[in-house]
Design a protein around this motif. Structure first.
Motif, short mmCIF file in Angstrom:
data_model
loop_
_atom_site.label_atom_id
_atom_site.label_comp_id
_atom_site.label_asym_id
_atom_site.label_seq_id
_atom_site.Cartn_x
_atom_site.Cartn_y
_atom_site.Cartn_z
N GLU A 25 -6.28 -0.79 10.17
CA GLU A 25 -5.57 -1.18 8.95
C GLU A 25 -4.18 -1.73 9.26
N ARG A 26 -3.87 -1.83 10.56
CA ARG A 26 -2.57 -2.33 11.02
C ARG A 26 -1.41 -1.51 10.47
N MET A 27 -1.59 -0.19 10.52
CA MET A 27 -0.57 0.75 10.04
C MET A 27 -0.20 1.69 11.17
N THR A 28 0.77 2.54 10.91
CA THR A 28 1.11 3.64 11.80
C THR A 28 1.12 4.91 10.97
N LYS A 29 0.90 6.05 11.62
CA LYS A 29 0.85 7.33 10.89
C LYS A 29 2.08 7.57 10.04
N ASP A 30 3.24 7.27 10.58
CA ASP A 30 4.48 7.57 9.87
C ASP A 30 4.74 6.63 8.69
N ARG A 31 3.98 5.55 8.60
CA ARG A 31 4.17 4.60 7.49
C ARG A 31 3.08 4.68 6.44
N LEU A 32 2.18 5.64 6.57
CA LEU A 32 1.09 5.77 5.60
C LEU A 32 1.61 6.31 4.28
N GLY A 33 1.29 5.61 3.20
CA GLY A 33 1.61 6.11 1.87
C GLY A 33 0.46 6.94 1.34
N SER A 34 0.61 7.48 0.16
CA SER A 34 -0.44 8.35 -0.40
C SER A 34 -1.75 7.59 -0.63
N GLU A 35 -1.67 6.33 -1.06
CA GLU A 35 -2.90 5.55 -1.26
C GLU A 35 -3.60 5.28 0.06
N ASP A 36 -2.82 5.02 1.11
CA ASP A 36 -3.39 4.82 2.44
C ASP A 36 -4.11 6.08 2.91
N LYS A 37 -3.49 7.23 2.67
CA LYS A 37 -4.08 8.50 3.09
C LYS A 37 -5.35 8.79 2.31
N LYS A 38 -5.35 8.47 1.02
CA LYS A 38 -6.56 8.66 0.20
C LYS A 38 -7.70 7.82 0.74
N LYS A 39 -7.41 6.56 1.05
CA LYS A 39 -8.43 5.67 1.59
C LYS A 39 -8.94 6.19 2.93
N LEU A 40 -8.03 6.65 3.74
CA LEU A 40 -8.40 7.17 5.06
C LEU A 40 -9.31 8.39 4.92
#
Length: 76
Positions: A25-40
């Protein structure tokens, strides 16, 4: 001893899968928002990770969430 081995193996496998999904998803753990975490969490469920012993706790720790949050994300 075998349970401990399986728990360590599960943790490593789940952590690797989380990192793989984050990179895809071209992200990093420290930049994940709540929507990113839900999707994950949903993606991990689709891949069958929730069937592994201790998965929710491992996911919570890796994503800096509570276990309750992981369960709530699974319900959504």
């Amino acid at each position: 001893l075998q349970d401990e081995f399986l728990a360590q193996k599960n943790h490593g496998s789940i952590e690797a899968l989380i990192n793989q999904l984050i990179v895809s998803e071209r992200m990093t753990k420290d930049r994940l928002g709540s929507e990113d975490k839900k999707k994950l969490v949903r993606d991990l469920k689709q891949q069958g990770v929730m069937r592994l012993r201790g998965a929710v706790g491992i996911i919570a720790k890796e994503l800096n969430l509570t276990r309750v949050s992981v369960y709530n994300y699974l319900k959504e």
